[in-house]
Structure formats: C-alpha cells, structure tokens
Scaffold this motif. Structure first.
Motif, mmCIF file in Angstrom:
data_model
loop_
_atom_site.group_PDB
_atom_site.id
_atom_site.type_symbol
_atom_site.label_atom_id
_atom_site.label_comp_id
_atom_site.label_asym_id
_atom_site.label_seq_id
_atom_site.Cartn_x
_atom_site.Cartn_y
_atom_site.Cartn_z
ATOM 1 N N LEU A 163 -7.601 42.949 79.467
ATOM 2 C CA LEU A 163 -7.375 44.283 78.900
ATOM 3 C C LEU A 163 -8.448 45.255 79.381
ATOM 4 C CD1 LEU A 163 -6.377 43.536 75.198
ATOM 5 C CD2 LEU A 163 -4.894 44.317 77.052
ATOM 6 N N LEU A 164 -9.682 44.782 79.449
ATOM 7 C CA LEU A 164 -10.776 45.621 79.922
ATOM 8 C C LEU A 164 -10.613 45.962 81.399
ATOM 9 C CD1 LEU A 164 -13.730 43.812 78.123
ATOM 10 C CD2 LEU A 164 -12.738 46.032 77.510
ATOM 11 N N VAL A 165 -10.259 44.978 82.210
ATOM 12 C CA VAL A 165 -10.088 45.190 83.647
ATOM 13 C C VAL A 165 -8.953 46.186 83.905
ATOM 14 C CG1 VAL A 165 -9.336 44.062 85.799
ATOM 15 C CG2 VAL A 165 -11.075 42.996 84.368
ATOM 16 N N ARG A 166 -7.856 46.047 83.157
ATOM 17 C CA ARG A 166 -6.705 46.951 83.324
ATOM 18 C C ARG A 166 -6.911 48.286 82.620
ATOM 19 N NH1 ARG A 166 -3.680 42.118 82.004
ATOM 20 N NH2 ARG A 166 -3.237 43.069 79.999
ATOM 21 N N ARG A 167 -8.066 48.435 81.974
ATOM 22 C CA ARG A 167 -8.416 49.660 81.235
ATOM 23 C C ARG A 167 -7.418 49.991 80.135
ATOM 24 N NH1 ARG A 167 -12.576 52.721 83.961
ATOM 25 N NH2 ARG A 167 -13.041 51.688 85.921
ATOM 26 N N GLU A 168 -6.851 48.938 79.547
ATOM 27 C CA GLU A 168 -5.959 49.104 78.401
ATOM 28 C C GLU A 168 -6.750 49.157 77.102
ATOM 29 O OE1 GLU A 168 -2.802 46.210 78.468
ATOM 30 O OE2 GLU A 168 -2.452 46.563 80.598
ATOM 31 N N MET A 169 -8.025 48.785 77.190
ATOM 32 C CA MET A 169 -8.932 48.820 76.050
ATOM 33 C C MET A 169 -10.331 49.039 76.607
ATOM 34 S SD MET A 169 -9.768 45.758 73.321
ATOM 35 C CE MET A 169 -8.393 46.001 72.233
ATOM 36 N N SER A 170 -11.103 49.868 75.928
ATOM 37 C CA SER A 170 -12.487 50.073 76.375
ATOM 38 C C SER A 170 -13.384 49.011 75.742
ATOM 39 C CB SER A 170 -12.973 51.464 75.976
ATOM 40 O OG SER A 170 -13.198 51.532 74.588
ATOM 41 N N SER A 171 -14.535 48.818 76.332
ATOM 42 C CA SER A 171 -15.473 47.846 75.778
ATOM 43 C C SER A 171 -15.949 48.290 74.396
ATOM 44 C CB SER A 171 -16.659 47.653 76.716
ATOM 45 O OG SER A 171 -17.321 48.885 76.944
ATOM 46 N N VAL A 172 -16.068 49.590 74.196
ATOM 47 C CA VAL A 172 -16.476 50.096 72.882
ATOM 48 C C VAL A 172 -15.388 49.818 71.849
ATOM 49 C CG1 VAL A 172 -17.035 52.181 71.575
ATOM 50 C CG2 VAL A 172 -18.024 51.831 73.836
ATOM 51 N N GLU A 173 -14.132 50.047 72.221
ATOM 52 C CA GLU A 173 -13.016 49.774 71.304
ATOM 53 C C GLU A 173 -12.976 48.289 70.941
ATOM 54 O OE1 GLU A 173 -8.117 50.118 71.144
ATOM 55 O OE2 GLU A 173 -9.162 50.592 72.989
ATOM 56 N N LEU A 174 -13.118 47.426 71.927
ATOM 57 C CA LEU A 174 -13.107 45.987 71.676
ATOM 58 C C LEU A 174 -14.263 45.592 70.758
ATOM 59 C CD1 LEU A 174 -12.008 43.143 72.200
ATOM 60 C CD2 LEU A 174 -13.427 43.083 74.269
ATOM 61 N N THR A 175 -15.438 46.105 71.048
ATOM 62 C CA THR A 175 -16.619 45.783 70.234
ATOM 63 C C THR A 175 -16.435 46.258 68.798
ATOM 64 O OG1 THR A 175 -18.026 45.898 72.193
ATOM 65 C CG2 THR A 175 -19.113 46.075 70.048
ATOM 66 N N ARG A 176 -15.939 47.464 68.620
ATOM 67 C CA ARG A 176 -15.726 47.988 67.263
ATOM 68 C C ARG A 176 -14.712 47.158 66.493
ATOM 69 N NH1 ARG A 176 -15.961 54.397 68.687
ATOM 70 N NH2 ARG A 176 -18.218 54.568 68.494
ATOM 71 N N GLN A 177 -13.664 46.721 67.170
ATOM 72 C CA GLN A 177 -12.660 45.910 66.486
ATOM 73 C C GLN A 177 -13.213 44.534 66.121
ATOM 74 O OE1 GLN A 177 -8.723 45.972 68.116
ATOM 75 N NE2 GLN A 177 -8.747 48.181 68.348
ATOM 76 N N VAL A 178 -14.012 43.970 66.986
ATOM 77 C CA VAL A 178 -14.630 42.684 66.669
ATOM 78 C C VAL A 178 -15.601 42.852 65.502
ATOM 79 C CG1 VAL A 178 -16.203 40.905 67.529
ATOM 80 C CG2 VAL A 178 -14.307 41.686 68.956
#
Length: 64
Positions: free
Chosen positions: A26-41
């Motif tokens: 998802l990060l590689v395809r830019r479907e989710m940002s690292s900040v978005e992923l971190t916040r959700q985790v």
C-alpha cells in the motif's frame, strides 16, 4: 499515550489483519501514507492496550 483520535482517518477495513508485506505494498503504491498507517496502528494500540498490556511504553510522538 496522547489521544490520536482527532487526527486519525477512518480505518481501512481489514487493517488489523494486514501483513507487513501488504502494508508495504500500500505504501509503495501510494494508496496509504506512512503517517496514515502509523496513526491507524497507534489508534489500534490505544484501543487494545488497556486490555492486552503488550507495551512497556508507547511513544506516539516519536513514531510520527
């Protein structure tokens, strides 16, 4: 842990079942940002930690 609720986007369905490889894709395809992923985790940790007691410390500020 400080609240992240106000800045957390709606969770993607199945995020809690996603593998690290799937999250990477998802990060590689830019479907989710690292900040978005971190916040959700972090939001999931905040939700489950009172019951699981899995972490000695959660450093949300450092993660973001």
């Amino acid at each position: 842990m400080p609240s992240t609720k106000s800045s957390v986007p709606p969770a993607r369905p199945g995020l809690e079942l996603m593998t690290a490889h799937e999250a990477r894709e998802l990060l590689v395809r830019r479907e989710m940002s690292s900040v978005e992923l971190t916040r959700q985790v972090l939001a999931r940790v905040e939700k489950l930690e009172p019951r699981l007691h899995s972490f000695l410390a959660v450093t949300a500020e450092a993660a973001l």
